[in-house]
Enzyme design. Structure first.
Site, PDB file in Angstrom:
ATOM      1  N   HIS A  26       0.794  -1.232   0.000  1.00  0.00           N
ATOM      2  CA  HIS A  26       0.000   0.000   0.000  1.00  0.00           C
ATOM      3  C   HIS A  26       0.818   1.269   0.000  1.00  0.00           C
ATOM      4  CE1 HIS A  26      -4.148  -1.403   0.526  1.00  0.00           C
ATOM      5  NE2 HIS A  26      -3.573  -2.471   1.034  1.00  0.00           N
ATOM      6  N   LYS A  51      -8.684  13.703   4.838  1.00  0.00           N
ATOM      7  CA  LYS A  51      -7.863  12.482   4.765  1.00  0.00           C
ATOM      8  C   LYS A  51      -6.920  12.538   5.947  1.00  0.00           C
ATOM      9  CE  LYS A  51      -6.573  13.740   0.577  1.00  0.00           C
ATOM     10  NZ  LYS A  51      -6.363  12.689  -0.396  1.00  0.00           N
ATOM     11  N   ARG A  52      -6.238  11.454   6.220  1.00  0.00           N
ATOM     12  CA  ARG A  52      -5.279  11.490   7.321  1.00  0.00           C
ATOM     13  C   ARG A  52      -4.302  12.645   7.121  1.00  0.00           C
ATOM     14  NH1 ARG A  52      -1.690   7.735   7.430  1.00  0.00           N
ATOM     15  NH2 ARG A  52      -2.193   7.200   5.305  1.00  0.00           N
ATOM     16  N   LYS A  64       0.770  14.129   2.061  1.00  0.00           N
ATOM     17  CA  LYS A  64      -0.532  14.524   1.499  1.00  0.00           C
ATOM     18  C   LYS A  64      -0.632  16.042   1.354  1.00  0.00           C
ATOM     19  CE  LYS A  64      -3.097  10.480   3.267  1.00  0.00           C
ATOM     20  NZ  LYS A  64      -3.887   9.932   2.150  1.00  0.00           N
ATOM     21  N   THR A  72      -8.335   6.655  -2.283  1.00  0.00           N
ATOM     22  CA  THR A  72      -9.684   6.229  -2.611  1.00  0.00           C
ATOM     23  C   THR A  72     -10.643   7.384  -2.380  1.00  0.00           C
ATOM     24  OG1 THR A  72      -9.854   5.301  -0.390  1.00  0.00           O
ATOM     25  CG2 THR A  72      -9.432   3.750  -2.193  1.00  0.00           C
ATOM     26  N   LYS A 112     -14.199   8.635  -4.431  1.00  0.00           N
ATOM     27  CA  LYS A 112     -15.510   8.946  -3.840  1.00  0.00           C
ATOM     28  C   LYS A 112     -15.956  10.350  -4.233  1.00  0.00           C
ATOM     29  CE  LYS A 112     -13.787   6.598   0.262  1.00  0.00           C
ATOM     30  NZ  LYS A 112     -13.227   6.937   1.595  1.00  0.00           N
TER      31      LYS A 112
HETATM   32  C1  LIG Z   1     -11.934   7.115   1.916  1.00  0.00           C
HETATM   33  C2  LIG Z   1     -11.481   7.470   3.267  1.00  0.00           C
HETATM   34  C3  LIG Z   1     -10.122   7.687   3.526  1.00  0.00           C
HETATM   35  C4  LIG Z   1      -9.075   7.625   2.450  1.00  0.00           C
HETATM   36  O1  LIG Z   1      -8.931   8.912   1.898  1.00  0.00           O
HETATM   37  P1  LIG Z   1      -7.678   9.263   0.965  1.00  0.00           P
HETATM   38  O2  LIG Z   1      -8.017  10.622   0.472  1.00  0.00           O
HETATM   39  O3  LIG Z   1      -7.651   8.255  -0.123  1.00  0.00           O
HETATM   40  O4  LIG Z   1      -6.475   9.245   1.818  1.00  0.00           O
HETATM   41  C5  LIG Z   1      -9.737   8.014   4.806  1.00  0.00           C
HETATM   42  N1  LIG Z   1     -10.650   8.135   5.801  1.00  0.00           N
HETATM   43  C6  LIG Z   1     -11.963   7.946   5.582  1.00  0.00           C
HETATM   44  C7  LIG Z   1     -12.904   8.115   6.720  1.00  0.00           C
HETATM   45  C8  LIG Z   1     -12.421   7.602   4.318  1.00  0.00           C
HETATM   46  O5  LIG Z   1     -13.730   7.402   4.127  1.00  0.00           O
END
Ligand SMILES: *Cc1c(COP(=O)(O)O)cnc(C)c1O
Length: 760
Positions: A315, A495-496, A501, A602, A606
């Protein structure tokens, strides 16, 4: 009895009163029972061969709405609730969100379980039952505080299976209790999430107002938290304990179930396949070999069987995430697998003596990923670019010897949760336009392209976005105290928190916009910048970035001249539920990682699916999004991954020349301005400032100019409303590829081979 009658009767049995007289939590408990009963009537997907998806994280989110949707009960239940003066949205708030994950990796695992169940594949997830999850994030003094995040109530999705397993550590034996959560597929069978809990867990070990606890009390602490602080030796040992505990439970369960289905163990690979999600579950390989030998198999055969059983997903290329445990730790935790590890290392070295390929290095550290690659039959990356980088650089030595093991599986997300459940109005519009087929065949979304020039459809798309913004604004008011303008452009990065990032890059733009407004240059339309994300408690720079965001939030929110034009809101305790509100409301999706560093992402998928337009680097799955939507429907900036990789290799990056370009220095220096220091903690802000000008390990400054230009261009383009709505439509129409149904079908076709084995 119809659905409403059944529910009314359940309410009367449980609470002794009429449904309309119940509060939200009472109705929730009844719906939980109702839903569990419906799941109990489903047949579990079964077959000779079964997938075990091993992951330290399953970020499942709240389950009620999604389960009702998959079971086909959503509309009936919602109608019943409305008759009783409530709604599913109200009831959902009573459900605690299990925080069994950290970010994308854990959410991916949850999406894949949904798709496996939906596609009829026999597949179970395996994880631990962390009582307090990762942690709950609270903001105080503009800083993140980590608190426990309890989620297990007496009414819960967990079912005690009554099955117990013994796990042997060096100096003690512990008991594992197996809890199951049913995973219903969409209009189809179901799977399970197996959660192993330490039977002797003692929650009182944890301090009252934080997440500290005695890291050495293994027989009490093993399943308290996901990713306990590993900055000290005890914390690191605890992680090895957790990993071995999960691996041993998984190995025992796999053998037990395979035998129950008729395996004689010699033919185990016909009965099971194991997907190892990142390196945390890697000890399942030596543990399975050990258990097979214990049951009388010769070591050669045991190794050969496991080699045909296990597949590995990588990953990340961030070195810190590729686990290397000192052999001494493993010896202290589970000495019984040490001889197996030495044997595996010896055999690998006999064939491939080059030191970079070793499982056990010269310092006696065990490279977990190397176990998976030598002794698994498949290695996959999670986006085309990422897999290419693995093959060409990060794992190039392995790719040379095992080219046949490598493959790409671009991530996907379940459209049930990330469209049908979280954006009901959009899903309804799509169904009205192209029919319901897209719900099980996401590629049908492409039919939406017929409406690219349909002004009425584009206006409705925009109206739905507006409705969702209203909903998010109400949540932000409550969660952050910031009054976001629902008429603003919503620009979101959730995101984290991690330097790669580059939330810090986003914040430099916010500073620039703030200064422009202060100088009288007002934007055409107000801009709402939304952030959200947790940072690892021991990760100093990430904490400092949160601090900067919260200080800026206050600076902007308390300035009446700026507030009408710019808002900054940082969501507290960002989780799946918050994501479900934020993503449908987004106009501009910030996917701005340093090229080469985000394996896939991901979140980007979304957002696209919900009609946001991506502002991103050519990184991870952004590359594939760009290919699908075309350059006029995405905003790309920044240096290429090739250039970034070359720069790391040359080790000659220096942020100072970039600091000197145009107004970049002024923006960076604003971090230590009088205004911000008056609000925040001078030491934290100064530390972040120094980090950016002296190190900037994730190369924020070289990308700053092109980032600002792209973001400004986007805001200008947003004003051509029909053209923007057409971009939204194209993004939705092209998102079908990112359905986890597609991803899971590829895993099955190329790696798991469940359908072939199990079809009559
Ligand atoms: C989809 C999702 C992530 C992943 O987000 P990235 O932008 O791909 O890092 C992290 N936390 C939650 C709660 C998510 O739904």
């Amino acid at each position: 009895m119809n659905c409403a009658e059944q529910l009314n009767s359940l309410v009367r049995k449980r609470w002794g009163k009429a449904s309309a007289a119940c509060d939200a939590h009472q109705l929730y408990t009844v719906l939980l029972d109702f839903c569990k009963a419906a799941m109990g009537r489903q047949t579990h997907n079964s077959g000779k061969k079964k997938l075990y998806y091993l992951s330290m994280e399953f970020l499942v989110g709240r389950l009620l709405a999604g389960n009702l949707l998959n079971l086909g009960l959503y509309d009936d239940v919602d109608a019943w609730l409305r008759e009783n003066g409530s709604s599913l949205a109200d009831i959902e708030a009573s459900e605690p969100e299990p925080s069994l994950g950290n970010g994308g990796l854990g959410r991916l695992a949850a999406c894949y379980l949904d798709s496996c169940a939906t596609l009829g594949l026999p597949a179970d997830g395996i994880c631990l039952c962390y009582h307090f999850g990762l942690f709950r994030q609270a903001f105080e003094d503009h800083k993140q505080h980590a608190l426990r995040n309890p989620w297990i109530e007496s009414d819960s999705w967990l079912e005690d299976t009554g099955r117990r397993y013994a796990v042997q550590f060096a100096d003690t034996q512990v008991e594992a209790a197996l809890y199951d959560v049913d995973v219903p597929g969409y209009q189809n069978g179901s799977g399970r999430l197996h959660l192993f809990d330490l039977a002797t867990t003692d929650e009182s070990l944890v301090e009252k107002d934080g997440i500290g606890f005695d890291k050495t009390a293994i027989t009490k602490n093993l399943t308290l938290f996901l990713y306990p602080d590993d900055s000290g030796r005890d914390g690191r040992l605890l992680r090895v304990y957790q990993e071995y505990f999960m691996a041993s439970c998984a190995a025992q369960l796999i053998l037990e179930e395979a035998e129950a289905r008729g395996s004689n163990l010699h033919d185990l690979a016909d009965y099971a396949v194991v997907q190892i999600n990142d390196t945390h579950p890697s000890m399942v390989i030596p543990e399975l070999i050990r258990l097979l030998m214990q049951r009388g198999l010769e070591i050669d055969e045991a190794i050969a069987i496991v080699e045909s059983l296990c597949a590995f997903t990588n990953h990340t290329i961030l070195a810190e995430a590729l686990e290397k445990w000192p052999m001494e730790y493993i010896g202290e935790v589970a000495p019984q697998i040490v001889p197996v590890l030495w044997e595996l290392d010896l055999r690998a070295k006999e064939k491939y003596p080059a030191p970079p390929l070793a499982i056990i290095d010269e310092d006696n550290r065990v490279h977990m990923a190397h176990i998976d690659i030598h002794y698994g039959f498949s290695v996959n990356g999670v986006a085309a670019l990422h897999t290419g980088i693995l093959e060409k650089s990060e794992l190039a030595d392995f790719y040379k010897i095992y080219p046949e093991k490598f493959g790409n599986k671009t991530n996907g997300v379940t459209f049930r949760r990330w469209l049908l459940a979280c954006n009901r109005p959009l899903a309804a519009l799509i169904e009205e336009l192209i029919g319901p087929g897209f719900k099980t065949d996401a590629t049908q979304l492409e039919k939406l392209l017929d409406y690219k020039k349909d002004a009425a459809v584009l206006r409705r798309l925009d109206a739905i976005k507006q409705e969702n913004k209203q909903r998010l604004a109400a949540f932000l008011q409550e969660n952050t105290g910031v009054a976001v303008d629902p008429g603003a452009v919503f620009d979101i990065q959730v995101k984290r928190l991690h330097e790669y990032k580059r939330q810090q890059l986003n914040l430099l733009w916010v500073i620039r916009q703030y200064l422009a407004i202060k100088a009288g240059r007002l934007p055409k339309r107000s801009i709402a910048v939304v952030l959200g994300g947790k940072a690892a408690p021991a990760y100093v720079t990430a904490q400092d970035i949160i601090h900067l965001a919260l200080c800026l939030q206050q600076l902007i929110d308390s300035d009446a001249a700026v507030r009408p034009h710019l808002q900054l809101a940082m969501i507290e305790n960002y989780n799946v539920s918050a994501a479900e509100l934020a993503i449908p409301a987004c106009d501009i999706s910030e996917q701005i990682s340093l090229a080469s560093k985000e394996a896939s992402g991901t979140g980007n998928m979304k957002f696209m699916l919900n009609g946001a337009v991506t502002l991103g680097t050519m990184d991870g799955a952004n590359v594939e999004i760009a290919q699908l939507v075309g350059r006029e429907n995405i905003y790309i900036f920044g240096e290429s991954s090739d250039k970034v990789i070359a720069r790391y290799k040359a080790e000659d990056y220096d942020p100072l020349p970039y600091y000197a370009i145009d107004d970049i220095g002024r923006l960076v220096d604003f971090i230590v301005s009088r205004e911000l220091i008056a609000i925040g903690d001078r030491a934290c802000l100064a530390r972040l400032h120094r980090e950016l000008i002296a190190k900037d390990w994730f190369m924020t400054l070289p990308d700053a100019q092109s980032y600002f230009a792209a973001r400004d261009r986007m805001l200008a383009d947003y004003e051509d409303r029909p053209a923007w709505a057409a971009k939204m439509l194209v993004n939705i129409a092209k998102a079908g590829f990112f359905s986890s149904d597609r991803a899971v079908a590829e895993y099955d076709r190329d790696i798991w081979r469940l359908s072939g084995q199990n079809s009559p």
